[in-house]
Design a protein around this motif. Structure first.
Motif, short mmCIF file in Angstrom:
data_model
loop_
_atom_site.label_atom_id
_atom_site.label_comp_id
_atom_site.label_asym_id
_atom_site.label_seq_id
_atom_site.Cartn_x
_atom_site.Cartn_y
_atom_site.Cartn_z
N PRO A 100 0.83 -1.21 0.00
CA PRO A 100 0.00 0.00 0.00
C PRO A 100 0.86 1.25 0.00
O PRO A 100 1.83 1.36 0.76
CB PRO A 100 -0.80 -0.12 1.30
N THR A 101 0.53 2.17 -0.89
CA THR A 101 1.32 3.38 -1.08
C THR A 101 0.44 4.61 -0.85
O THR A 101 -0.64 4.71 -1.42
CB THR A 101 1.89 3.44 -2.51
N VAL A 102 0.91 5.54 -0.03
CA VAL A 102 0.19 6.79 0.23
C VAL A 102 0.71 7.84 -0.74
O VAL A 102 1.92 8.02 -0.91
CB VAL A 102 0.40 7.27 1.69
N THR A 103 -0.21 8.54 -1.39
CA THR A 103 0.16 9.59 -2.34
C THR A 103 -0.95 10.64 -2.36
O THR A 103 -1.95 10.52 -1.66
CB THR A 103 0.41 8.98 -3.74
N GLY A 104 -0.78 11.64 -3.17
CA GLY A 104 -1.78 12.69 -3.33
C GLY A 104 -2.33 12.66 -4.75
O GLY A 104 -2.12 11.71 -5.50
N PHE A 105 -3.04 13.72 -5.10
CA PHE A 105 -3.57 13.83 -6.46
C PHE A 105 -2.57 14.59 -7.32
O PHE A 105 -1.64 15.20 -6.83
CB PHE A 105 -4.91 14.58 -6.43
N GLY A 106 -2.76 14.53 -8.61
CA GLY A 106 -1.93 15.30 -9.51
C GLY A 106 -1.02 14.44 -10.37
O GLY A 106 -1.03 13.21 -10.30
N LYS A 107 -0.20 15.14 -11.14
CA LYS A 107 0.65 14.48 -12.14
C LYS A 107 1.65 13.51 -11.52
O LYS A 107 1.90 12.45 -12.07
CB LYS A 107 1.37 15.57 -12.94
N THR A 108 2.22 13.86 -10.39
CA THR A 108 3.21 12.99 -9.77
C THR A 108 2.60 12.13 -8.66
O THR A 108 3.32 11.41 -7.99
CB THR A 108 4.36 13.82 -9.17
N GLY A 109 1.29 12.17 -8.49
CA GLY A 109 0.63 11.40 -7.46
C GLY A 109 -0.05 10.17 -8.01
O GLY A 109 0.56 9.34 -8.70
N ILE A 110 -1.33 10.06 -7.76
CA ILE A 110 -2.10 8.88 -8.14
C ILE A 110 -2.18 8.73 -9.66
O ILE A 110 -2.25 7.62 -10.18
CB ILE A 110 -3.51 8.90 -7.49
N ARG A 111 -2.12 9.83 -10.39
CA ARG A 111 -2.20 9.75 -11.86
C ARG A 111 -1.03 8.95 -12.43
O ARG A 111 -1.21 8.10 -13.30
CB ARG A 111 -2.21 11.15 -12.47
#
Length: 178
Positions: A100-111
């Motif tokens: 499991p990986t925690v990330t945010g939204f945006g180009k370098t995140g979940i996208r």
């Protein structure tokens, strides 16, 4: 009645004697009428920004006979947490194929994760990746809209919004995004 007075007032007394000029009056009623007509015309002909709705097709609740098992290698689960954070993993929550990986939204995140894993699944199985979106109690409506936007950007059409399990809530608590 609106009018403009252009009479030559000025100094009184001494100086040359001049003939008295008649005051000129300009009737501005027609101009005021024209201004209100133009304002009314532009108000009535302007189109305001139309609200945009996102198309979302959901199956019937009673339509259980068409469900087929989906291989866990094609499934990405995205958990929506607090503070615009998401946690994702591939496979089942009991035995995930990726940590499991925690990330945010945006180009370098979940996208970026959606794009990379989607390419891997397509190369491996020849089919599109299935994304399960599981909003938590701490996530916001804006997070859900952002997630749907990210899926639209990467071109993913196979998605589902499902309830989050207690085990996944514990996962979010462990990583401080619940």
């Amino acid at each position: 009645m609106a009018e403009l007075d252009t009479s030559g007032g000025g100094k009184k007394g001494g100086g040359k004697v001049r003939s008295k000029k008649a005051s000129t009056r300009v009737d501005l009623t027609a101009m005021v009428d024209l201004a209100f007509l133009l304002i009314t015309f532009f108000i009535l002909t302007t189109t305001l920004q139309k609200p945009k709705a996102m198309d979302l097709t959901m199956p019937d609740k009673d339509d259980n006979h068409n469900q087929l098992p989906v291989p866990e290698t094609r499934t990405m689960t995205v958990l929506l947490g607090k503070n615009n954070k998401v946690e994702w993993y591939m496979g089942l929550p009991t035995k995930p194929l990726t940590a499991p990986t925690v990330t945010g939204f945006g180009k370098t995140g979940i996208r970026e994760s959606l794009f990379e894993k989607g390419k891997e699944v397509m190369a491996r199985s020849g089919k599109e990746m299935i994304v399960l979106i599981k909003p938590s109690d701490k996530s916001t409506y804006s997070d859900m809209v952002s997630m749907m936007d990210e899926l639209n950007i990467v071109g993913n059409q196979q998605r589902a919004i499902v309830d989050i399990s207690p085990m996944e809530v514990d996962l979010l608590k462990r990583d401080n995004i619940y």
